[in-house]
Design an enzyme around this catalytic site. Structure first.
Site, PDB file in Angstrom:
ATOM      1  N   HIS A 106       0.832  -1.199   0.000  1.00 11.98           N
ATOM      2  CA  HIS A 106       0.000   0.000   0.000  1.00 11.98           C
ATOM      3  C   HIS A 106       0.872   1.255   0.000  1.00 11.98           C
ATOM      4  O   HIS A 106       1.947   1.267   0.618  1.00 11.98           O
ATOM      5  CB  HIS A 106      -0.900   0.037   1.230  1.00 11.98           C
ATOM      6  CG  HIS A 106      -1.753  -1.177   1.401  1.00 11.98           C
ATOM      7  ND1 HIS A 106      -2.632  -1.614   0.429  1.00 11.98           N
ATOM      8  CD2 HIS A 106      -1.867  -2.054   2.425  1.00 11.98           C
ATOM      9  CE1 HIS A 106      -3.246  -2.709   0.851  1.00 11.98           C
ATOM     10  NE2 HIS A 106      -2.793  -2.991   2.057  1.00 11.98           N
ATOM     11  N   GLU A 124      -2.143  -0.073   8.071  1.00 10.32           N
ATOM     12  CA  GLU A 124      -3.081  -1.019   8.660  1.00 10.32           C
ATOM     13  C   GLU A 124      -2.365  -1.937   9.650  1.00 10.32           C
ATOM     14  O   GLU A 124      -1.137  -1.885   9.807  1.00 10.32           O
ATOM     15  CB  GLU A 124      -3.754  -1.859   7.566  1.00 10.32           C
ATOM     16  CG  GLU A 124      -2.791  -2.746   6.783  1.00 10.32           C
ATOM     17  CD  GLU A 124      -3.450  -3.419   5.592  1.00 10.32           C
ATOM     18  OE1 GLU A 124      -4.566  -3.032   5.201  1.00 10.32           O
ATOM     19  OE2 GLU A 124      -2.841  -4.353   5.025  1.00 10.32           O
ATOM     20  N   HIS A 181       3.216  -7.559   1.778  1.00 10.75           N
ATOM     21  CA  HIS A 181       2.515  -8.417   2.733  1.00 10.75           C
ATOM     22  C   HIS A 181       1.435  -9.233   2.044  1.00 10.75           C
ATOM     23  O   HIS A 181       0.976  -8.899   0.946  1.00 10.75           O
ATOM     24  CB  HIS A 181       1.875  -7.573   3.848  1.00 10.75           C
ATOM     25  CG  HIS A 181       0.831  -6.615   3.348  1.00 10.75           C
ATOM     26  ND1 HIS A 181       1.136  -5.425   2.740  1.00 10.75           N
ATOM     27  CD2 HIS A 181      -0.526  -6.681   3.357  1.00 10.75           C
ATOM     28  CE1 HIS A 181       0.024  -4.791   2.403  1.00 10.75           C
ATOM     29  NE2 HIS A 181      -1.010  -5.541   2.764  1.00 10.75           N
ATOM     30  N   ARG A 201      -1.054  -4.828  -6.314  1.00  5.74           N
ATOM     31  CA  ARG A 201      -0.737  -6.252  -6.325  1.00  5.74           C
ATOM     32  C   ARG A 201       0.586  -6.499  -7.028  1.00  5.74           C
ATOM     33  O   ARG A 201       0.828  -5.980  -8.119  1.00  5.74           O
ATOM     34  CB  ARG A 201      -1.831  -7.058  -7.021  1.00  5.74           C
ATOM     35  CG  ARG A 201      -3.173  -7.044  -6.311  1.00  5.74           C
ATOM     36  CD  ARG A 201      -4.120  -8.073  -6.919  1.00  5.74           C
ATOM     37  NE  ARG A 201      -5.490  -7.792  -6.507  1.00  5.74           N
ATOM     38  CZ  ARG A 201      -6.357  -7.092  -7.235  1.00  5.74           C
ATOM     39  NH1 ARG A 201      -6.001  -6.625  -8.412  1.00  5.74           N
ATOM     40  NH2 ARG A 201      -7.569  -6.870  -6.789  1.00  5.74           N
TER      41      ARG A 201
END
Length: 325
Positions: A106, A124, A181, A201
């Site tokens: 991200h 996050e 991740h 991605r």
């Protein structure tokens, strides 16, 4: 619009939003008791004002209103909090990874704002509600720069590139912007994140969707945003002490996340503009502003600025989050 002048609201409950995913399963039904659509359901958006999943309030004076509408029209209930770019800043999910998620990364706020139509970045974290025996997580990578990263991706050298660690029930992982991740098969987590849906991605295992296509990859953007100086973690063990039933899991510029255990009775002062509460084990109740609300595994609520002291009872465990001081 004039401010709300009725009796103290204290808390709002919302209707969860369920999202089909190629990697999803049925644990949101079997483990949490939700009534979910047919098929592979990967995500429960439990507390969200994001345009891609804006939760509807159930019960109370704002029944039927979207969370984004409550935020926009009654900011006094959030202590006139500014939020991120004027938006409700957090998003709480449950993720059911029956299969592995794509390897992804991200961006931070600056990159997302410049390249994703003014979007927020995505910081996050994951609290592991359940992990199958032998399950792993991908967290971090080993390339030293963008050139090496791209070379390893193009060669498919995933074992060399990706940092894999065992994952266990009760683990906790910070996933900062720039972190490669992926949850792997057999994991169920509560995710606390910025209110953003920007994901790049890197690898999706060459999977094919029901319509016969593969999901889009974002190699150029990933090369741009990976934090090559980051040191990958070796595990997700929680090492912070538990004090009076509360363990601080994460304190970052965007949010603070705690694990709360209630055994009998427990009082929690709600002194923030708001607090998100997600019960992941047990059952009981909470009394706020004189009203008692039953709680069970899978209950989520948003405690507003007027909640005061929340009186919990029962045997339950929850993840809470709020903005930092």
């Amino acid at each position: 619009m004039a401010g709300y002048t009725g009796a103290p609201v204290g808390v709002v409950f919302m209707k969860p939003i369920f999202v089909p995913k190629i990697w999803g399963g049925r644990k949101l039904e079997t483990e949490f008791g939700y009534k979910i659509p047919d098929g592979k359901i990967g995500e429960c958006w439990a507390i969200s004002a994001h345009p891609a999943g804006d939760c509807t309030i159930t019960g109370g004076p704002f029944d039927g209103m979207r969370l984004s509408e409550l935020w926009d029209q009654h900011r006094e209930l959030f202590a006139n909090c500014e939020g991120d770019q004027g938006r409700f800043p957090l998003l709480i999910k449950i993720l059911d990874a029956s299969d592995s998620l794509s390897v992804q990364v991200h961006p931070d706020d600056a990159y997302a704002g410049a390249h994703e139509n003014g979007s927020l970045g995505k910081r996050e974290c994951w609290y592991v509600v359940h992990a199958d025996e032998g399950a792993q997580i991908i967290i971090g990578q080993h390339a030293k720069n963008a050139e090496e990263f791209r070379s390893m991706v193009e060669a498919g050298e995933w074992d060399r590139l990706l940092n894999k660690v065992p994952i266990h029930t009760g683990d906790f992982f910070e996933v900062l912007p720039g972190t490669i991740h992926a949850l792997c098969a057999g994991t169920l987590v509560i995710e606390t994140q910025q209110s953003s849906d920007v994901t790049y991605r890197v690898y999706d295992y060459d999977r094919v969707q029901p319509d016969g296509t593969k999901r889009q990859l974002h190699i150029d953007q990933s090369c741009d945003v990976v934090d090559y100086a980051q040191v990958p973690p070796k595990d997700g063990k929680v090492r912070a002490p538990e004090v009076d039933g509360v363990t601080e899991l994460m304190d970052c510029p965007k949010f603070v996340v705690d694990r709360v255990r209630v055994e009998g009775k427990k009082s929690i002062e709600q002194k923030w503009p708001f607090m998100c509460v997600s019960v992941y084990a047990g059952e009981g109740a909470v009394t706020v502003c004189g009203t008692r609300y039953p709680l069970k595994k899978g209950s989520h609520f948003l405690a507003l600025a007027d909640a005061g002291t929340m009186e919990f009872e029962g045997e339950l465990s929850a993840i809470t989050s709020h903005l930092p001081e």
